[in-house]
Enzyme design. Structure first.
Site, PDB file in Angstrom:
ATOM      1  N   PHE A  24       0.842  -1.200   0.000  1.00  0.00           N
ATOM      2  CA  PHE A  24       0.000   0.000   0.000  1.00  0.00           C
ATOM      3  C   PHE A  24       0.878   1.250   0.000  1.00  0.00           C
ATOM      4  O   PHE A  24       1.804   1.363   0.811  1.00  0.00           O
ATOM      5  CB  PHE A  24      -0.909   0.020   1.234  1.00  0.00           C
ATOM      6  N   CYS A  30      -5.873  15.305   0.674  1.00  0.00           N
ATOM      7  CA  CYS A  30      -7.159  14.983   0.076  1.00  0.00           C
ATOM      8  C   CYS A  30      -7.836  16.288  -0.315  1.00  0.00           C
ATOM      9  O   CYS A  30      -7.659  17.309   0.360  1.00  0.00           O
ATOM     10  CB  CYS A  30      -8.037  14.196   1.050  1.00  0.00           C
ATOM     11  N   CYS A  34     -14.380  14.847   4.477  1.00  0.00           N
ATOM     12  CA  CYS A  34     -15.568  14.126   4.941  1.00  0.00           C
ATOM     13  C   CYS A  34     -15.593  14.072   6.473  1.00  0.00           C
ATOM     14  O   CYS A  34     -14.565  13.822   7.097  1.00  0.00           O
ATOM     15  CB  CYS A  34     -15.560  12.708   4.382  1.00  0.00           C
ATOM     16  N   CYS A  37     -14.222  10.855   8.124  1.00  0.00           N
ATOM     17  CA  CYS A  37     -12.895  10.370   7.712  1.00  0.00           C
ATOM     18  C   CYS A  37     -12.055   9.993   8.938  1.00  0.00           C
ATOM     19  O   CYS A  37     -11.921  10.773   9.875  1.00  0.00           O
ATOM     20  CB  CYS A  37     -12.166  11.440   6.909  1.00  0.00           C
ATOM     21  N   ASP A  38     -11.510   8.771   8.911  1.00  0.00           N
ATOM     22  CA  ASP A  38     -10.679   8.323  10.036  1.00  0.00           C
ATOM     23  C   ASP A  38      -9.265   7.978   9.569  1.00  0.00           C
ATOM     24  O   ASP A  38      -8.542   7.258  10.242  1.00  0.00           O
ATOM     25  CB  ASP A  38     -11.332   7.099  10.714  1.00  0.00           C
ATOM     26  N   THR A  39      -8.887   8.501   8.400  1.00  0.00           N
ATOM     27  CA  THR A  39      -7.568   8.168   7.844  1.00  0.00           C
ATOM     28  C   THR A  39      -6.583   9.303   8.101  1.00  0.00           C
ATOM     29  O   THR A  39      -6.904  10.465   7.857  1.00  0.00           O
ATOM     30  CB  THR A  39      -7.685   7.942   6.313  1.00  0.00           C
ATOM     31  N   GLU A  96      -7.473   3.600  -5.146  1.00  0.00           N
ATOM     32  CA  GLU A  96      -8.700   3.873  -4.397  1.00  0.00           C
ATOM     33  C   GLU A  96      -8.917   5.375  -4.400  1.00  0.00           C
ATOM     34  O   GLU A  96      -8.096   6.128  -3.884  1.00  0.00           O
ATOM     35  CB  GLU A  96      -8.567   3.314  -2.977  1.00  0.00           C
ATOM     36  N   HIS A 186      -9.390  -6.316   7.315  1.00  0.00           N
ATOM     37  CA  HIS A 186      -8.051  -6.147   7.915  1.00  0.00           C
ATOM     38  C   HIS A 186      -8.163  -5.649   9.360  1.00  0.00           C
ATOM     39  O   HIS A 186      -7.310  -5.955  10.193  1.00  0.00           O
ATOM     40  CB  HIS A 186      -7.193  -5.186   7.079  1.00  0.00           C
TER      41      HIS A 186
HETATM   42  S1  SF4 Z   1     -13.023   9.828   3.585  1.00  0.00           S
HETATM   43 FE1  SF4 Z   1     -11.148  11.016   4.035  1.00  0.00          FE
HETATM   44  S2  SF4 Z   1      -9.666  10.354   2.503  1.00  0.00           S
HETATM   45 FE2  SF4 Z   1     -11.697   9.722   1.764  1.00  0.00          FE
HETATM   46  S3  SF4 Z   1     -12.407  11.411   0.457  1.00  0.00           S
HETATM   47 FE3  SF4 Z   1     -13.189  11.826   2.504  1.00  0.00          FE
HETATM   48  S4  SF4 Z   1     -11.631  13.155   3.486  1.00  0.00           S
HETATM   49 FE4  SF4 Z   1     -10.683  12.204   1.681  1.00  0.00          FE
END
Ligand code: SF4
Length: 192
Positions: A24, A30, A34, A37-39, A96, A186
């Site tokens: 990965f 980004c 959102c 969003c948890d990334t 993705e 995962h």
């Molecule tokens: S979930 Fe997070 S990474 Fe995905 S589009 Fe929304 S802000 Fe961007």
């Protein structure tokens, strides 16, 4: 130069390719914001495309599959050069994307689109699979954009929360020819 969050070797936990080992490459940044969003896609380091290809080779020399994820990979213009460099190195590239930035991709690139806003028709038309995040509701309004495309459409319960799982499961059972339940497997086994 590419801005990166992380590069690691694991297995694909989601979608059609669940269970396939993959390296990965998480690109930083980004273009959307959102609320669920948890990334962590903040920039941790910078690297050239050659350095990324070398790191992929180091981590997964025998692994054919590389997943570009984010953030939003196409928010960085150099992501196209990275895709080309990885393909030239013999990798099968998967991306993705939230589908809000239109790009042209080689036919052999696997594209997962998870729409949130501003979905570009070109990306809906190019997607190999769709991932809809179920967060209090099933966002089936996006189906119109993918109409006529016989591609897997996953309903992914946000955060594996029970209420979201139940919503996604009920929707999948109600329209079994259309939806599949999409789980982040995962996370069940504690790998990234
Ligand atoms: S979930 Fe997070 S990474 Fe995905 S589009 Fe929304 S802000 Fe961007």
């Amino acid at each position: 130069m590419l801005a990166l969050a992380e590069i690691f070797y694991s297995v694909q936990g989601e979608g059609t390719w669940t269970g396939a080992p993959a390296v990965f490459v998480r690109l930083a940044g980004c273009n959307l914001n959102c609320r669920f969003c948890d990334t962590d896609y903040s920039t941790k380091f910078f690297a050239t495309t050659e350095q990324v290809v070398a790191r992929v080779r180091e981590l997964g020399a025998a692994c054919p599959m590389v997943v570009l994820t984010g953030g939003e990979p196409f928010a960085q213009r150099e992501s196209s050069a990275l895709i080309d460099a990885l393909r030239a190195d013999g990798r099968r590239v998967h991306v993705e994307s939230n589908g809000s930035i239109a790009v042209t991709l080689p036919d052999d690139v696997w594209l997962t689109v998870s729409p949130k806003e501003r979905l570009q028709p070109a990306m809906a038309g190019r997607a190999n699979e769709v991932k809809l995040i179920v967060d209090g509701r099933v966002p089936d309004e996006w189906l119109a954009d993918f109409r006529g495309r016989a591609i897997p459409t996953f309903l992914q319960p946000e955060g594996n929360k029970r209420a979201n799982v139940e919503l996604a499961l009920a929707a999948a059972k109600a329209r079994p020819g259309l939806f599949r339940l999409g789980l982040q497997t995962h996370k069940f086994i504690g790998v990234p």
